[in-house]
Scaffold this motif. Structure first.
Motif, mmCIF file in Angstrom:
data_model
loop_
_atom_site.group_PDB
_atom_site.id
_atom_site.type_symbol
_atom_site.label_atom_id
_atom_site.label_comp_id
_atom_site.label_asym_id
_atom_site.label_seq_id
_atom_site.Cartn_x
_atom_site.Cartn_y
_atom_site.Cartn_z
ATOM 1 N N SER B 99 61.852 21.255 21.397
ATOM 2 C CA SER B 99 61.374 22.624 21.173
ATOM 3 C C SER B 99 60.982 22.827 19.718
ATOM 4 O O SER B 99 60.064 23.586 19.417
ATOM 5 N N VAL B 100 61.664 22.139 18.821
ATOM 6 C CA VAL B 100 61.289 22.237 17.410
ATOM 7 C C VAL B 100 59.867 21.716 17.216
ATOM 8 O O VAL B 100 59.038 22.357 16.552
ATOM 9 N N LEU B 101 59.585 20.570 17.811
ATOM 10 C CA LEU B 101 58.253 19.989 17.674
ATOM 11 C C LEU B 101 57.200 20.891 18.296
ATOM 12 O O LEU B 101 56.130 21.133 17.713
ATOM 13 N N VAL B 102 57.497 21.382 19.490
ATOM 14 C CA VAL B 102 56.513 22.205 20.196
ATOM 15 C C VAL B 102 56.284 23.509 19.441
ATOM 16 O O VAL B 102 55.149 23.991 19.335
ATOM 17 N N ARG B 103 57.356 24.070 18.925
ATOM 18 C CA ARG B 103 57.216 25.308 18.170
ATOM 19 C C ARG B 103 56.291 25.097 16.963
ATOM 20 O O ARG B 103 55.460 25.955 16.631
ATOM 21 N N ALA B 104 56.437 23.941 16.328
ATOM 22 C CA ALA B 104 55.571 23.647 15.183
ATOM 23 C C ALA B 104 54.111 23.574 15.610
ATOM 24 O O ALA B 104 53.222 24.090 14.915
ATOM 25 N N VAL B 105 53.867 22.950 16.743
ATOM 26 C CA VAL B 105 52.493 22.864 17.241
ATOM 27 C C VAL B 105 51.947 24.251 17.518
ATOM 28 O O VAL B 105 50.809 24.579 17.147
ATOM 29 N N GLU B 106 52.729 25.070 18.158
ATOM 30 C CA GLU B 106 52.283 26.439 18.465
ATOM 31 C C GLU B 106 51.978 27.211 17.190
ATOM 32 O O GLU B 106 50.969 27.912 17.099
ATOM 33 N N GLN B 107 52.851 27.082 16.232
ATOM 34 C CA GLN B 107 52.628 27.805 14.984
ATOM 35 C C GLN B 107 51.361 27.339 14.301
ATOM 36 O O GLN B 107 50.617 28.148 13.726
ATOM 37 N N GLN B 108 51.132 26.038 14.361
ATOM 38 C CA GLN B 108 49.898 25.539 13.770
ATOM 39 C C GLN B 108 48.682 26.085 14.507
ATOM 40 O O GLN B 108 47.670 26.450 13.894
ATOM 41 N N MET B 109 48.811 26.158 15.814
ATOM 42 C CA MET B 109 47.711 26.692 16.616
ATOM 43 C C MET B 109 47.412 28.138 16.235
ATOM 44 O O MET B 109 46.256 28.555 16.173
ATOM 45 N N LEU B 110 48.464 28.897 15.954
ATOM 46 C CA LEU B 110 48.307 30.316 15.685
ATOM 47 C C LEU B 110 48.242 30.612 14.195
ATOM 48 O O LEU B 110 48.234 31.782 13.801
#
Lengths: 145, 145
Positions: B99-110
């Motif tokens: 979830s840490v990794l995915v959260r980082a991806v989402e934040q980068q996306m947004l």
DNA sequence: GATTCTGTGTCAGAATATTGACATGAGTCA
DNA sequence: TGACTCATGTCAATATTCTGACACAGAATC
């Protein structure tokens, strides 16, 4: 948010798939036709990038469409190895039928949105894409900080 | 517009896939873990709907995760045929890392979006989903008119 | 001119997902 | 109770896609 995006894409693909089945077309096949309609003379690799699949997958798609007489590819490459595909008359006709169905699906998807909301959604998605595409967009200091 | 949606979803999936590979997790596997984290005691069919795959695919995912000791399922159903899955301690741990990794991806996306834009995007996607989900939303008189 | 690099097309194998089908358990209703 | 419907889990076969690998053509570099 990522979940929402996935859900929307999944719903769209499902709806398109259901509609295109009547024409015996899969979504990647339609994407291929659509790309060739917008700009002919696209190579396999270019189509693959445009349809978000690998070259190998697009190669199979291309062969299937070629076998059905929807597009043609020169047997020998004019330059390099690329053999740009081109829609046949039957391909253009089928694409037209398919595009009507797909357009209807899109309109239904956007039916509850105002023009302003639609525009906002469009730009938002575009920002998301560029955000994911450019890992160094926020400076070379490090993405995690 | 449908193209933009597909592009964004494809980019997101690609980025998630690249990150999750370090943990030897596929996107559907992570989705399964995430769903179970948000609410435990989900059956195979419920997970499949939540992750936008078929029951059969989710069944395979579930078996793989079970074999890796990340979740447990009762051997016999308490009621009906549903055997609700539950995360193990190892599963919770791996989900946390993922979830840490995915959260980082989402934040980068947004990263390029303001809070207002993000909210607008969220509601826009939601409208798209409901628009596709309810084919009779615009009245029984006929969708094409 | 030779070498490296990039882009392309294709083959083979594996992984993944889907369609179709069937059996089981639960709820509904006559 | 018995028949019907619905949701679920699972099996088998098929289809689709991806990963890995290789050979070839052109541009860039030295």
């Amino acid at each position: 948010m990522g979940y929402l995006l996935k859900q929307a894409a999944s719903a769209l693909r499902g709806a398109m798939d259901a509609e295109l089945r009547a024409l015996e077309l899969s979504v990647p096949q339609y994407s291929c036709l659509e790309l060739l309609h917008q700009r002919e003379e696209l190579s396999n690799a270019e189509l693959a990038r445009g349809a978000f699949v690998t070259r190998q997958s697009m190669n199979l798609v291309l062969r299937g469409l070629e076998k059905r007489g929807l597009l043609t590819r020169p047997t020998t490459a004019a330059t390099g190895r690329a053999r740009p595909a081109e829609l046949t008359e039957a391909g253009r006709e089928l694409h037209h039928q398919a595009s009507v169905l797909v357009r209807a699906v899109e309109q239904q998807m956007l039916s509850a949105l105002t023009a302003a909301q639609e525009d906002s959604l469009r730009s938002g998605l575009h920002e998301c894409i560029t955000g994911l595409a450019d890992p160094d967009a926020n400076g070379p200091g490090g993405p995690s900080l």
